[in-house]
Write an enzyme that holds these catalytic residues in place. Structure first.
Site, PDB file in Angstrom:
ATOM      1  N   THR A  57       7.668  26.537   7.162  1.00  0.00           N
ATOM      2  CA  THR A  57       6.328  26.023   6.908  1.00  0.00           C
ATOM      3  C   THR A  57       5.281  26.986   7.449  1.00  0.00           C
ATOM      4  O   THR A  57       4.251  27.235   6.810  1.00  0.00           O
ATOM      5  CB  THR A  57       6.148  24.629   7.551  1.00  0.00           C
ATOM      6  OG1 THR A  57       7.301  23.846   7.252  1.00  0.00           O
ATOM      7  CG2 THR A  57       4.925  23.937   7.005  1.00  0.00           C
TER       8      THR A  57
ATOM      9  N   GLU B 197      12.350  12.769   0.670  1.00  0.00           N
ATOM     10  CA  GLU B 197      11.277  12.158  -0.118  1.00  0.00           C
ATOM     11  C   GLU B 197       9.896  12.649   0.330  1.00  0.00           C
ATOM     12  O   GLU B 197       9.041  12.933  -0.498  1.00  0.00           O
ATOM     13  CB  GLU B 197      11.359  10.632   0.007  1.00  0.00           C
ATOM     14  CG  GLU B 197      10.156   9.857  -0.501  1.00  0.00           C
ATOM     15  CD  GLU B 197       9.929   9.959  -1.999  1.00  0.00           C
ATOM     16  OE1 GLU B 197      10.895  10.241  -2.728  1.00  0.00           O
ATOM     17  OE2 GLU B 197       8.783   9.758  -2.428  1.00  0.00           O
TER      18      GLU B 197
ATOM     19  N   HIS C 117       0.848  -1.201   0.000  1.00  0.00           N
ATOM     20  CA  HIS C 117       0.000   0.000   0.000  1.00  0.00           C
ATOM     21  C   HIS C 117       0.878   1.244   0.000  1.00  0.00           C
ATOM     22  O   HIS C 117       0.675   2.163  -0.789  1.00  0.00           O
ATOM     23  CB  HIS C 117      -0.923  -0.022   1.217  1.00  0.00           C
ATOM     24  CG  HIS C 117      -1.547   1.302   1.543  1.00  0.00           C
ATOM     25  ND1 HIS C 117      -2.539   1.863   0.759  1.00  0.00           N
ATOM     26  CD2 HIS C 117      -1.309   2.195   2.534  1.00  0.00           C
ATOM     27  CE1 HIS C 117      -2.889   3.040   1.269  1.00  0.00           C
ATOM     28  NE2 HIS C 117      -2.153   3.280   2.345  1.00  0.00           N
TER      29      HIS C 117
ATOM     30  N   ASP D  97       7.762  22.940 -25.167  1.00  0.00           N
ATOM     31  CA  ASP D  97       7.604  21.578 -24.649  1.00  0.00           C
ATOM     32  C   ASP D  97       8.583  21.426 -23.500  1.00  0.00           C
ATOM     33  O   ASP D  97       9.256  22.380 -23.116  1.00  0.00           O
ATOM     34  CB  ASP D  97       7.885  20.535 -25.751  1.00  0.00           C
ATOM     35  CG  ASP D  97       7.174  19.210 -25.477  1.00  0.00           C
ATOM     36  OD1 ASP D  97       7.426  18.622 -24.416  1.00  0.00           O
ATOM     37  OD2 ASP D  97       6.365  18.782 -26.321  1.00  0.00           O
TER      38      ASP D  97
ATOM     39  N   TRP E 278       7.310  -0.280   4.088  1.00  0.00           N
ATOM     40  CA  TRP E 278       7.901   0.376   2.916  1.00  0.00           C
ATOM     41  C   TRP E 278       9.317   0.848   3.193  1.00  0.00           C
ATOM     42  O   TRP E 278      10.078   1.109   2.280  1.00  0.00           O
ATOM     43  CB  TRP E 278       7.037   1.542   2.451  1.00  0.00           C
ATOM     44  CG  TRP E 278       7.253   2.836   3.194  1.00  0.00           C
ATOM     45  CD1 TRP E 278       6.837   3.119   4.454  1.00  0.00           C
ATOM     46  CD2 TRP E 278       7.948   3.998   2.724  1.00  0.00           C
ATOM     47  NE1 TRP E 278       7.229   4.386   4.806  1.00  0.00           N
ATOM     48  CE2 TRP E 278       7.909   4.946   3.764  1.00  0.00           C
ATOM     49  CE3 TRP E 278       8.603   4.331   1.538  1.00  0.00           C
ATOM     50  CZ2 TRP E 278       8.496   6.215   3.655  1.00  0.00           C
ATOM     51  CZ3 TRP E 278       9.186   5.593   1.447  1.00  0.00           C
ATOM     52  CH2 TRP E 278       9.128   6.512   2.488  1.00  0.00           C
TER      53      TRP E 278
ATOM     54  N   ARG F 239       1.487   0.248  15.162  1.00  0.00           N
ATOM     55  CA  ARG F 239       1.133   0.189  13.744  1.00  0.00           C
ATOM     56  C   ARG F 239       1.537  -1.164  13.171  1.00  0.00           C
ATOM     57  O   ARG F 239       2.237  -1.929  13.812  1.00  0.00           O
ATOM     58  CB  ARG F 239       1.826   1.334  12.986  1.00  0.00           C
ATOM     59  CG  ARG F 239       3.309   1.206  12.969  1.00  0.00           C
ATOM     60  CD  ARG F 239       4.005   2.459  12.464  1.00  0.00           C
ATOM     61  NE  ARG F 239       3.933   2.616  11.020  1.00  0.00           N
ATOM     62  CZ  ARG F 239       4.838   3.290  10.285  1.00  0.00           C
ATOM     63  NH1 ARG F 239       5.875   3.848  10.867  1.00  0.00           N
ATOM     64  NH2 ARG F 239       4.695   3.412   8.995  1.00  0.00           N
TER      65      ARG F 239
ATOM     66  N   TYR G 134       9.231  15.462   1.518  1.00  0.00           N
ATOM     67  CA  TYR G 134       9.056  16.826   1.019  1.00  0.00           C
ATOM     68  C   TYR G 134       8.878  16.852  -0.484  1.00  0.00           C
ATOM     69  O   TYR G 134       8.229  17.748  -1.022  1.00  0.00           O
ATOM     70  CB  TYR G 134      10.222  17.715   1.460  1.00  0.00           C
ATOM     71  CG  TYR G 134      10.178  17.942   2.945  1.00  0.00           C
ATOM     72  CD1 TYR G 134       8.948  17.986   3.594  1.00  0.00           C
ATOM     73  CD2 TYR G 134      11.317  18.081   3.711  1.00  0.00           C
ATOM     74  CE1 TYR G 134       8.870  18.157   4.946  1.00  0.00           C
ATOM     75  CE2 TYR G 134      11.244  18.257   5.080  1.00  0.00           C
ATOM     76  CZ  TYR G 134      10.017  18.290   5.689  1.00  0.00           C
ATOM     77  OH  TYR G 134       9.939  18.450   7.042  1.00  0.00           O
TER      78      TYR G 134
ATOM     79  N   LYS H  61       4.700  29.787   5.132  1.00  0.00           N
ATOM     80  CA  LYS H  61       3.798  29.426   4.045  1.00  0.00           C
ATOM     81  C   LYS H  61       2.337  29.479   4.483  1.00  0.00           C
ATOM     82  O   LYS H  61       1.496  30.085   3.826  1.00  0.00           O
ATOM     83  CB  LYS H  61       4.123  28.028   3.531  1.00  0.00           C
ATOM     84  CG  LYS H  61       5.414  28.004   2.761  1.00  0.00           C
ATOM     85  CD  LYS H  61       5.608  26.672   2.099  1.00  0.00           C
ATOM     86  CE  LYS H  61       6.472  26.821   0.884  1.00  0.00           C
ATOM     87  NZ  LYS H  61       5.878  27.572  -0.192  1.00  0.00           N
TER      88      LYS H  61
ATOM     89  N   HIS I 122      15.287  11.945  12.925  1.00  0.00           N
ATOM     90  CA  HIS I 122      14.116  12.045  13.806  1.00  0.00           C
ATOM     91  C   HIS I 122      13.152  10.882  13.569  1.00  0.00           C
ATOM     92  O   HIS I 122      12.208  10.698  14.324  1.00  0.00           O
ATOM     93  CB  HIS I 122      13.405  13.410  13.684  1.00  0.00           C
ATOM     94  CG  HIS I 122      12.755  13.674  12.371  1.00  0.00           C
ATOM     95  ND1 HIS I 122      12.641  14.926  11.841  1.00  0.00           N
ATOM     96  CD2 HIS I 122      12.185  12.870  11.464  1.00  0.00           C
ATOM     97  CE1 HIS I 122      12.017  14.869  10.671  1.00  0.00           C
ATOM     98  NE2 HIS I 122      11.737  13.627  10.422  1.00  0.00           N
ATOM     99  N   HIS I 123      13.401  10.092  12.526  1.00  0.00           N
ATOM    100  CA  HIS I 123      12.614   8.875  12.318  1.00  0.00           C
ATOM    101  C   HIS I 123      13.177   7.723  13.150  1.00  0.00           C
ATOM    102  O   HIS I 123      12.627   6.634  13.138  1.00  0.00           O
ATOM    103  CB  HIS I 123      12.634   8.471  10.846  1.00  0.00           C
ATOM    104  CG  HIS I 123      12.000   9.489   9.942  1.00  0.00           C
ATOM    105  ND1 HIS I 123      10.664   9.447   9.611  1.00  0.00           N
ATOM    106  CD2 HIS I 123      12.503  10.576   9.314  1.00  0.00           C
ATOM    107  CE1 HIS I 123      10.382  10.468   8.806  1.00  0.00           C
ATOM    108  NE2 HIS I 123      11.478  11.175   8.616  1.00  0.00           N
TER     109      HIS I 123
ATOM    110  N   SER J  15      13.559   6.481 -13.427  1.00  0.00           N
ATOM    111  CA  SER J  15      12.452   7.279 -13.960  1.00  0.00           C
ATOM    112  C   SER J  15      12.362   8.637 -13.274  1.00  0.00           C
ATOM    113  O   SER J  15      12.258   9.682 -13.927  1.00  0.00           O
ATOM    114  CB  SER J  15      11.139   6.505 -13.787  1.00  0.00           C
ATOM    115  OG  SER J  15      10.046   7.366 -13.828  1.00  0.00           O
ATOM    116  N   SER J  16      12.434   8.629 -11.942  1.00  0.00           N
ATOM    117  CA  SER J  16      12.317   9.895 -11.195  1.00  0.00           C
ATOM    118  C   SER J  16      13.470  10.833 -11.502  1.00  0.00           C
ATOM    119  O   SER J  16      13.276  12.043 -11.640  1.00  0.00           O
ATOM    120  CB  SER J  16      12.318   9.644  -9.691  1.00  0.00           C
ATOM    121  OG  SER J  16      11.195   8.929  -9.323  1.00  0.00           O
TER     122      SER J  16
ATOM    123  N   HIS K 280      13.546  11.309   4.249  1.00  0.00           N
ATOM    124  CA  HIS K 280      12.958  12.567   4.690  1.00  0.00           C
ATOM    125  C   HIS K 280      12.819  13.583   3.561  1.00  0.00           C
ATOM    126  O   HIS K 280      11.741  14.138   3.382  1.00  0.00           O
ATOM    127  CB  HIS K 280      13.627  13.159   5.931  1.00  0.00           C
ATOM    128  CG  HIS K 280      12.668  14.105   6.572  1.00  0.00           C
ATOM    129  ND1 HIS K 280      11.623  13.680   7.339  1.00  0.00           N
ATOM    130  CD2 HIS K 280      12.505  15.421   6.421  1.00  0.00           C
ATOM    131  CE1 HIS K 280      10.869  14.713   7.661  1.00  0.00           C
ATOM    132  NE2 HIS K 280      11.386  15.790   7.122  1.00  0.00           N
TER     133      HIS K 280
ATOM    134  N   SER L 236      -0.684  27.255  -3.734  1.00  0.00           N
ATOM    135  CA  SER L 236      -0.334  28.659  -3.956  1.00  0.00           C
ATOM    136  C   SER L 236      -0.877  29.189  -5.286  1.00  0.00           C
ATOM    137  O   SER L 236      -0.879  30.397  -5.509  1.00  0.00           O
ATOM    138  CB  SER L 236       1.190  28.837  -3.935  1.00  0.00           C
ATOM    139  OG  SER L 236       1.699  28.357  -2.721  1.00  0.00           O
TER     140      SER L 236
END
Lengths: 539, 291
Positions: free
Chosen positions: A330, A257, A79, A108, A144, A452, A259, A333, A304-305, A171-172, A255, A270
């Site tokens: 943040t 990722e 998932h 293009d 994941w 979890r 963002y 924003k 922090h993870h 690809s990315s 991390h 925006s």
């Protein structure tokens, strides 16, 4: 070159290629590739969502009802992988493809053939990844985050998952290179950096993040591969390695990722807010700096993870305070969006509803993130449903809401048809209520101690889990309804023709070309009209 | 209209791309072929080889198309700039790939191994789990994984290799200057010298691996030292191989009269790449071999 020659050259290009293979498989057109990305992302969203429905079904009541624990772990893992790499990221690349060339007045994307390849890797990679469900030992089941040693103890899936991740990374990276080259090299002659729409800015910064961290992720999973198949000892303490090493490398990617999944959302929001507040975006330049600031900080907060994994005290403190710092840009924003709306003459069409919901609900996700960032408190929250609630607030009511809002905002431009406002509003209220029923109770579950990634739980958690599942089913159904709305808009059923401007308060180049956008736009490389831009620097 | 073909006022956007899908099929076959072979689901690597061949076929076709377009003046300076940015950011992604492995090396040497040896909060890990383990680099860990091994002497083959690669960067730069001056014969000569230096480097690298496996008992399986040593130098070697192939291709293109003194992006891209693998080697020489 004489004008006549240029014209006949144009003429050759103006027709869309005929036939499925030429139109879609061999396309170099940024709009068609954008469409492919968006459709692919929607399919993956439904697939990943279906897995989530099974998860919520199993968690509807305590005890094991429908699936075995190992299959449950495969569900949570797949998932996440599908939603992150298959749904959210390709959706943003789809937006980038469709909108960036139009927004900056480019003919293009800079590297059109590579653009095609960036997309056409994805269906192959995901077929490979999904095929692991049918193998001995099933799909990856270690989450994941693919932590060793657990992930190394699975069946045949590891090689497939690792190679699929390599392909997604390729690809990315190609997609990100294309975005950077397009923005830096393809802007219309008078399109300065500080005239660019914020969506373009956020994507430019996102692309830097992608190129910086995807290769690191590729390296990390390569180490998993060699540890499993070729006898290396990167994550094996007996050989002098360390499983925690994987967590460091993974989160150095992971991390930034997250963002990568939220900065383009900030860009979309925006764009939407000023249109429906009928005011220019408040603090445009500060938005650019805030985005860059968030991107920079994303590189120095990864551990922090891992507060509970056993780090030196200095590390705990550094990563805790560095994480707090993120709330500053943040906050800039969020306050800028609110200030944009302040005293605006606001209307609440569907995109605006999603954007306003984004601001409120994403902020809730941000606050729970701050709670998790407190190292001593995290020892309590770590790996509980509180974490699940936190990242679903930022990713579902954050990223996904921004994507859905963006689709409603631009789909009239893409298809030439106005979606049904009535159905759109129904979809919004249905989603926003059900998603809170789905995820808000998970905060309580987590604080009460529910871990979890488990298929069964103590009976004290039964009530809130039932509520969460009911919300989940309702939210899932709402997205099927969304597919119907999109389908009807594409087909022009029960809809009206869209005007070129579409929204009364809209500014930006995309609103000054016809709806639907012609197959080719801005081919002459001429300066664009400053009057059409939302941001024109005054100095 | 014949003249439209050489019209490069406009940014060149190719009509149709037939190679990407070939590339995707090749990539998938390579990946699936490798996976089923590694898993022993299939006892031959043939699918992987076929996939690899498809990828090479794709590269010939794709680059061939680009070269043809470039030589027929379809690209204006703006297209050139896009290619440049593409290459720069591709090299940056490669830098980050190596950074991941260098980061792993740094972490195990300065954190993981000393902790296993009882430093910091690792006192009980050491006394309870790995009693007597000292945690000194180089190491194959407290489990002595892969058995006793010796190190490659940095001031023998690696030093020669360092000199070779540094020299190849210089010869390549001389070739580049000659190209700008329009001295084509000189370019070809110095390019061949560069390829020969690169190939010699690879020969010695293979020689060093053979020596490591046969005489030093240093293998990929020699704990964390073997893992980091072979993965870092191995990936670097792969990049040198790729770079040498790229150099060979531009040498052949030079012989066929491609590139102009004022416009030769293909040449420059390969040169950048070569300097990049050179710099990575310097990092390896210092952090893997010497220190």
């Amino acid at each position: 070159m004489s004008h006549a020659e240029t014209h006949s050259h144009d003429h050759d290009h103006d027709h869309k290629p005929k036939g499925f293979v030429k139109r879609w498989l061999m396309t170099t057109n940024h709009k068609d590739i954008g469409t492919l990305y968006l459709i692919f992302s929607l399919i993956m969203f439904i697939f990943g969502g279906a897995l989530a429905m099974i998860i919520r079904l199993e968690l509807f009541q305590p005890g094991l009802q429908f699936v075995q624990p190992d299959f449950f772990n495969q569900l949570t893992t797949m998932h996440a992988l599908i939603m992150v790499f298959g749904a959210v990221m390709p959706a943003f690349v789809g937006f980038a493809n469709w909108m960036i060339p139009i927004m900056i007045g480019a003919p293009d994307m800079a590297l059109p053939r590579m653009n095609n390849w960036s997309f056409w890797i994805l269906p192959f990679a995901f077929t490979m990844l999904a095929s692991t469900f049918f193998m001995d030992g099933g799909a990856p089941a270690a989450g994941w985050t693919l932590y060793p040693p657990l992930v190394l103890q699975g069946g045949h899936n590891l090689a497939f998952a690792v190679f699929a991740i390599h392909m997604l990374g390729i690809s990315s990276i190609m997609g990100a290179i294309n975005v950077i080259a397009t923005i830096m090299n393809m802007r219309a002659p008078n399109m300065g950096y500080l005239k660019m729409p914020l969506f373009v800015w956020t994507w430019l910064i996102t692309a830097f993040l992608l190129i910086a961290v995807m290769p690191v992720f590729a390296g990390a999973v390569t180490m998993l591969l060699t540890d499993h198949y070729f006898g290396t000892s990167f994550f094996n303490a007996a050989g002098g390695g360390d499983p925690v090493l994987f967590q460091h490398i993974f989160w150095f990617f992971g991390h930034p990722e997250v963002y990568i999944m939220i900065l383009p959302s900030f860009g979309i929001i925006s764009e939407i807010i000023p249109t429906f507040a009928r005011k220019p975006l408040f603090g445009y330049v500060s938005m650019v700096y805030a985005t860059a600031g968030i991107a920079f900080l994303s590189f120095i907060v990864w551990a922090h993870h891992m507060f509970s994994v056993g780090m030196p005290l200095g590390g705990e403190l550094f990563f805790m305070y560095a994480t707090f710092l993120i709330s500053i840009p943040t906050g800039v924003k969020v306050f800028n969006w609110v200030s944009t709306m302040w005293k605006g003459s606001m209307t609440f069409e569907t995109p605006m509803l999603f954007a306003v919901a984004f601001i409120i609900l994403f902020t809730i996700g941000g606050f729970s993130g701050l709670m998790l960032a407190i190292a001593p408190a995290d020892f309590q929250y770590h790996d509980t449903y509180f974490v699940v609630a936190h990242f679903h607030y930022v990713l579902v009511t954050g990223a996904v809401f921004a994507i859905i809002g963006g689709v409603y905002y631009w789909i009239p431009k893409w298809t030439g048809n106005m979606y049904s406002e009535r159905l759109g509003k129904i979809h919004f209220w249905w989603s926003v209520i059900s998603v809170n029923v789905l995820f808000f109770p998970q905060h309580f579950l987590g604080l009460a101690g529910m871990p979890r990634r488990i298929p069964d739980y103590s009976v004290q958690f039964a009530n809130w889990n039932m509520w969460s599942s009911i919300g989940g089913f309702a939210f899932g159904l709402a997205q099927i309804f969304f597919c119907i709305i999109v389908w009807r808009t594409i087909k022009g059923k029960g809809t009206s023709k869209a005007t070129d401007r579409v929204w009364e308060g809209a500014k930006g180049l995309e609103w000054f070309i016809p709806s639907p956008a012609p197959h080719h736009t801005f081919q002459d490389g001429a300066p664009v009209n400053d009057e059409h831009l939302a941001h024109v620097s005054s100095h | 209209m014949s003249q439209t073909n050489t019209n490069n006022d406009q940014y060149y956007v190719p009509h149709l791309a037939k190679w990407p899908i070939v590339g995707s099929i090749g990539m998938t076959m390579t990946a699936v072929g490798a996976a089923i072979y590694m898993n022993n689901q299939f006892d031959s690597p043939i699918v992987m080889y076929l996939g690899f061949a498809t990828l090479i076929f794709m590269m010939f076709g794709w680059f061939g198309e680009v070269i043809k377009e470039s030589e027929s003046n379809k690209y204006n300076p703006q297209v050139d700039a896009s290619f440049r940015m593409g290459m720069i950011w591709f090299i940056f992604s490669e830098v980050m790939f190596f950074a991941g492995f260098f980061g792993a090396l740094w972490y195990v040497r300065n954190m993981a191994v000393p902790w296993l040896g009882g430093e910091g909060t690792g006192v009980f890990t050491n006394t309870e789990l790995w009693s007597g383990y000292e945690g000194v680099w180089p190491t194959n860990g407290p489990g002595n994984i892969g058995g006793k091994f010796e190190l490659v002497d940095p001031f023998h083959l690696p030093l020669i290799n360092t000199v070779l690669l540094m020299a190849s960067s210089i010869t390549l730069t001389i070739a580049h200057h000659a190209l700008v001056d329009g001295a084509r014969k000189k370019v070809i000569g110095w390019l061949i010298a560069t390829v020969v230096l690169g190939a010699t480097f690879l020969f010695f690298q293979v020689d060093e691996y053979i020596e490591a496996y046969q005489h030093l008992d240093l293998t990929l399986k020699s704990g964390i030292y073997g893992s980091t040593f072979f993965m870092l130098t191995g990936f670097h070697g792969m990049h040198v191989t790729l770079g040498a192939i790229m150099l060979t291709v531009i040498t052949i293109r030079m012989m066929r009269g491609h590139f102009k003194p004022e416009s030769h992006f293909g040449f420059e891209a390969v040169a950048w790449y070569w300097h990049f693998v050179d710099v990575v080697w310097l990092g390896l020489f210092i952090f893997v071999y010497i220190i």
